[in-house]
Design a protein around this motif. Sequence first.
Motif, PDB file in Angstrom:
ATOM      1  N   THR A   1     -25.399  -1.966 -13.679  1.00  0.00           N
ATOM      2  CA  THR A   1     -24.177  -1.164 -13.666  1.00  0.00           C
ATOM      3  C   THR A   1     -24.216  -0.183 -12.498  1.00  0.00           C
ATOM      4  O   THR A   1     -23.174   0.257 -12.033  1.00  0.00           O
ATOM      5  CB  THR A   1     -24.038  -0.373 -14.978  1.00  0.00           C
ATOM      6  OG1 THR A   1     -25.184   0.494 -15.116  1.00  0.00           O
ATOM      7  CG2 THR A   1     -23.986  -1.316 -16.171  1.00  0.00           C
TER       8      THR A   1
ATOM      9  N   ARG B   1     -20.446  -1.505 -11.652  1.00  0.00           N
ATOM     10  CA  ARG B   1     -19.718  -2.224 -12.710  1.00  0.00           C
ATOM     11  C   ARG B   1     -19.250  -1.244 -13.768  1.00  0.00           C
ATOM     12  O   ARG B   1     -19.904  -0.232 -14.025  1.00  0.00           O
ATOM     13  CB  ARG B   1     -20.615  -3.282 -13.365  1.00  0.00           C
ATOM     14  CG  ARG B   1     -20.884  -4.501 -12.512  1.00  0.00           C
ATOM     15  CD  ARG B   1     -21.577  -5.606 -13.309  1.00  0.00           C
ATOM     16  NE  ARG B   1     -21.714  -6.835 -12.526  1.00  0.00           N
ATOM     17  CZ  ARG B   1     -22.747  -7.123 -11.748  1.00  0.00           C
ATOM     18  NH1 ARG B   1     -23.762  -6.275 -11.643  1.00  0.00           N
ATOM     19  NH2 ARG B   1     -22.784  -8.263 -11.068  1.00  0.00           N
TER      20      ARG B   1
ATOM     21  N   HIS C   1     -17.875  -4.378 -17.984  1.00  0.00           N
ATOM     22  CA  HIS C   1     -18.841  -4.991 -17.059  1.00  0.00           C
ATOM     23  C   HIS C   1     -18.179  -5.585 -15.810  1.00  0.00           C
ATOM     24  O   HIS C   1     -18.851  -6.225 -15.011  1.00  0.00           O
ATOM     25  CB  HIS C   1     -19.662  -6.077 -17.780  1.00  0.00           C
ATOM     26  CG  HIS C   1     -21.056  -6.224 -17.233  1.00  0.00           C
ATOM     27  ND1 HIS C   1     -21.996  -5.221 -17.295  1.00  0.00           N
ATOM     28  CD2 HIS C   1     -21.678  -7.252 -16.603  1.00  0.00           C
ATOM     29  CE1 HIS C   1     -23.130  -5.628 -16.754  1.00  0.00           C
ATOM     30  NE2 HIS C   1     -22.965  -6.855 -16.306  1.00  0.00           N
TER      31      HIS C   1
ATOM     32  N   PRO D   1     -16.706  -5.645 -12.037  1.00  0.00           N
ATOM     33  CA  PRO D   1     -16.998  -4.865 -10.837  1.00  0.00           C
ATOM     34  C   PRO D   1     -15.916  -3.801 -10.645  1.00  0.00           C
ATOM     35  O   PRO D   1     -14.738  -4.065 -10.899  1.00  0.00           O
ATOM     36  CB  PRO D   1     -16.942  -5.898  -9.715  1.00  0.00           C
ATOM     37  CG  PRO D   1     -17.175  -7.214 -10.382  1.00  0.00           C
ATOM     38  CD  PRO D   1     -16.584  -7.091 -11.752  1.00  0.00           C
TER      39      PRO D   1
END
Lengths: 664, 664
Positions: free
Chosen positions: A184, A209, A214, A216
């Motif tokens: 992340t 992220r 999750h 991008p």
Amino acid sequence: MEGVDHLAQERSRAQFDVDQMKLVWHGSRHALEVSDRIARLVASDPVFKKDNRTMLSRKDLFQDTLRKAAHVWKRIGELKLTEEEASRLRFYVDQPSYMDLHWGMFVPAINGSGTEEQQKKWLPLAYKMQIIGCYAQTELGHGSNVQGLETTATFDPKTDEFVIHSPTLTSSKWWPGGLGKVSTHAVVYARLITDGQDHGVNGFIVQIRSLDDHLPLPGVTVGDIGMKFGSGAYNSMDNGVLRFNHVRIPRNQMLMRVSQVTREGKVVQSNVPRQLLYGTMVFVRQTIVADASSALSRAVCIATRYSAIRRQFGPNDSGVETQVIDYKTQQSRLFPLLASAYAFRFVGDWLKWLYTDVTQKLQANDFSTLAEAHACTAGLKSLTTSATADGIEECRKLCGGHGYLSSSGLPELFAVYIPACTYEGDNVVLLLQVARFLMKTVSQLPSGKKPIGTTSYMGRAEHLLQCHSNVQKAEDWLKPVVILEAFEARAIRMSVSCAKDLSKFASPEEGFAELSPNLVDAAVAHCQLIVVSKFIEKLQQDIPGKGVKEQLQILCNVYALFLVHKHLGDFLSTGSITAKQASLANDQLRSLYSQVRPNAIALVDAFNYTDHYLGSILGRYDGNVYPKLYEEAWKDPLNDTIVPEGYRKYIQPLLKQQLRNARL
Amino acid sequence: MEGVDHLAQERSRAQFDVDQMKLVWHGSRHALEVSDRIARLVASDPVFKKDNRTMLSRKDLFQDTLRKAAHVWKRIGELKLTEEEASRLRFYVDQPSYMDLHWGMFVPAINGSGTEEQQKKWLPLAYKMQIIGCYAQTELGHGSNVQGLETTATFDPKTDEFVIHSPTLTSSKWWPGGLGKVSTHAVVYARLITDGQDHGVNGFIVQIRSLDDHLPLPGVTVGDIGMKFGSGAYNSMDNGVLRFNHVRIPRNQMLMRVSQVTREGKVVQSNVPRQLLYGTMVFVRQTIVADASSALSRAVCIATRYSAIRRQFGPNDSGVETQVIDYKTQQSRLFPLLASAYAFRFVGDWLKWLYTDVTQKLQANDFSTLAEAHACTAGLKSLTTSATADGIEECRKLCGGHGYLSSSGLPELFAVYIPACTYEGDNVVLLLQVARFLMKTVSQLPSGKKPIGTTSYMGRAEHLLQCHSNVQKAEDWLKPVVILEAFEARAIRMSVSCAKDLSKFASPEEGFAELSPNLVDAAVAHCQLIVVSKFIEKLQQDIPGKGVKEQLQILCNVYALFLVHKHLGDFLSTGSITAKQASLANDQLRSLYSQVRPNAIALVDAFNYTDHYLGSILGRYDGNVYPKLYEEAWKDPLNDTIVPEGYRKYIQPLLKQQLRNARL
């Protein structure tokens, strides 16, 4: 044949106390206990099964890795493991994953380069894994040369933000583990630009992220860079590619322990000495050397056990074929690797001490040993990882054809290990750094400056440059002083010879470039001396246990005399020893091999590896190789059906054809 | 940037005629034309696409292989290809399959060991592929030692049949390519037993699968032995396991060219000399040496091109980083491999001549050169395959981190190549055979028996054992006579020294066993001399084309002087050269590297490899590396979805957890 120990006879021949050797290998009773307990824990947990790993598709392998990583985390919590235990757990699970980078690079980067405030904010999140981080340094077009990175972090005083941007295709971040599909956050290395000025490369914490879904974040392009060497192996890792299109982060996400950017966009150096960062480098390299001894010992364990099981030619007096471990050609390739595994273990232990020493000195603002420690760890990283990569492949060859099977465990071990030769400094580049330090040390000798640490032998230059080895019979080669002097003479003479040749060039840099292959050789000679001398130092300690010290003495001599043989050109051309003495060294080496032979199996048992960790049918503890190889074969997906898929389409028409191919 | 040649400037620097060099590499205009045409044919056929091969599961890869093999067969028929063209086609398809064993082992075995009658019956079926065959020799417990095979073929006079049987688990046939899932027939090697007597190992044609439904015949257990090294690579091949439970075959399916079994069960030797079979061995090894030069040149082509594209550190005067090919450390590792590729090519060409020569002599019942030819081919097989395996991995390392990506092509090339070190004779075992021959030759010197062929230099023992190299300046090392004498002196002195040491042992066999590592070294010295001398002989021929011969002369010197450096211990300890002369050799070598540098790209262009065959983004002809690497990454299955499968199950719960793991 289940339950039978096919190596029992071999084990009964050992002339030393294996349990005591386990203590020596692991460093302490505590370390052995933890290691043993955690290894068994992993081996007995079905989630950590890995014997079908090389058959999985990339996607399935990745899922398997995610599952294992989550399970590791769960077990650490459930069992309330200590940091040491958790680290052993990850080690024995033996499957590269984003966890390695999160704990091994992301957390240390914040620890090392973040301010106290930054640590307070980010470390608790990282420790709880509420964020997952990676380390985004290398770029598609830029590997070893950090100063060549192209990614920019431009300060925008209007918004008090940095704009992270990938100006070119080659500036795409490329390789970071854990980046491809999981992380992340990333510590991103980028050129710091304020007010149009380039202030060089610095680290920035960048979220890549969303913590919700999750995906991008805007401006972030991220993915996996694709398949790597081997099946299984490092393909469990999501090494990633990452591009930034003007991504904004708050100013306080630049790692500011050393350099700071003020609200106005001024770059200010803190009072924290830049050298502090080198301490981390020493630490990381120490772990790499320790990993080298683990990987090499693992390969050696497999090859040694199977060499005792496998029989070829003969027959000997009892009518069966000869165990291949009895062949001198096998011994002369295998036993030096066994000795190397022990040698690397001990030099790794010594590096742990060095790290503590350096850290203490740094905290006392004493930077006097830093350059030497830096050169020494660079050299040992290079030496041990190269020797281990080559050694694993040699072990595979020593297993004959069956070493080529995935079920031997050696192909995957090779594939997963070899990046160590490239990451954290390409091995040749590192040796050139060592050489540079050696040339500096040599150049300062006339001034009377005393060389320190691993270069202190250079203080005896006068003697070492003209001494003659006084070996007269093969046994003389068993004396530590004799070995040390030969290695010291060789190393210093190669360094001094390079220095002389360099002085003939108009510019030192041109000379350094032109003579770099020779400089690499000189650096290798210096590093091998370090390993030999640390092994000898280890033997000066008290080592309890029946026969334990004697065995280590034999291995130390094997390691040293093998190097004399391998690098004979160095020793002879520098006049450190004579051809006659070299031949005596060889005679002694042969007789040492005979002394290792009865202890070989016990010496690899001392590594205390479980069959799960070894992951090799050839290396099974009980030596029950052939029935298990046979059993394993049938598990291949191709054996799911007796007649292969594709038979009707691609084989039957061939067999049933009428003759059309007149000319064949 | 599509369509731009990023290596154009490199190509313009070449100081020789590349097209003429292509002719030299390929051997003749005809061979070049065929090779070029077939390579393009393969490259343009979508069925032969291979760029996703390393991502396929075992089953999918195998299906893909069956499809390609069938398509090869179809195209051969459609285009009415000659045998030469068909063989090139299989070569450029570059995917191991059962076809290789059918054409390369099964057919030749019947040709070589079958009677005329047997050939008449079986070869037409094999030529039309109405049967598909493999070569079943090695067993689970028995590799190199053919005499140790356990499978039995017992003659039953009652039914006039042989009973083929696997008496133990370790007697299971293991490894034969094409056996696992495809072959209908096998040439099975088994102990011939008649009337309770063991007559040693012989070959038998055994049907193993039904021609109707492809099911294994009664008594036959057969399957695939599972995954092997790497992804893609040799996993396209169905290496197999095979057990027989009293399978009966007619007596006339024993290959009876040399030994025959009569209706009464008597074993009779035919008047065909057993030595005839060695001719085949010379042929097979010659092809292996040719393959070595192909594989090595392929790796070198990739590493050389990418070394010219890749830049690290610097910056040079023009402000960009330095091409890594300009670093002497890179040159000193890469250019010797480039030189080796050419050296192996020429020694391979010479072996083709040797095979013709041996065959003619055999047909005239002249066996005088057979032992020498046998030793020489054994040694060259060992030398070239070992150097090639190591060389491919070195090329991979020379590409830095990106060499580790499957898309570099090097991991798969390594994985698919390395079995060559083990099959057709383990490389160390073969070197011991060479050493045995050398010891015999040395022992016969006093009797005045003239050594022949590649050992004829030993006839000048008196001179070579005491001569001193008269190199006085670096350029002296460019003289062929100087190089030859140094290599000859080193080789003979090592052999003679081994012979002397052997004579100190009570039994020659004990001495041979004890000194085997030294004997291996002596054999290597002898074999390297052969390669060097054949390269020099090649240069004594007329070689047309601007600058072509000059370039080859440089490469020949690089090859020789690189070996002097690598094996310096040999040259010095035998007193063949002095330390001062060694240092001059090194100086000369450095200057040779500078001469290779501007020609490097053109020298690998001369191999004439298509991008399809190379299978490497790093080695692309146009050098357009980074955009293509970037493009390729997105094709990985992991990038099928942005959020990875398994996110909800294994990642999200981690990120969303409440703190449970108190101690971390």
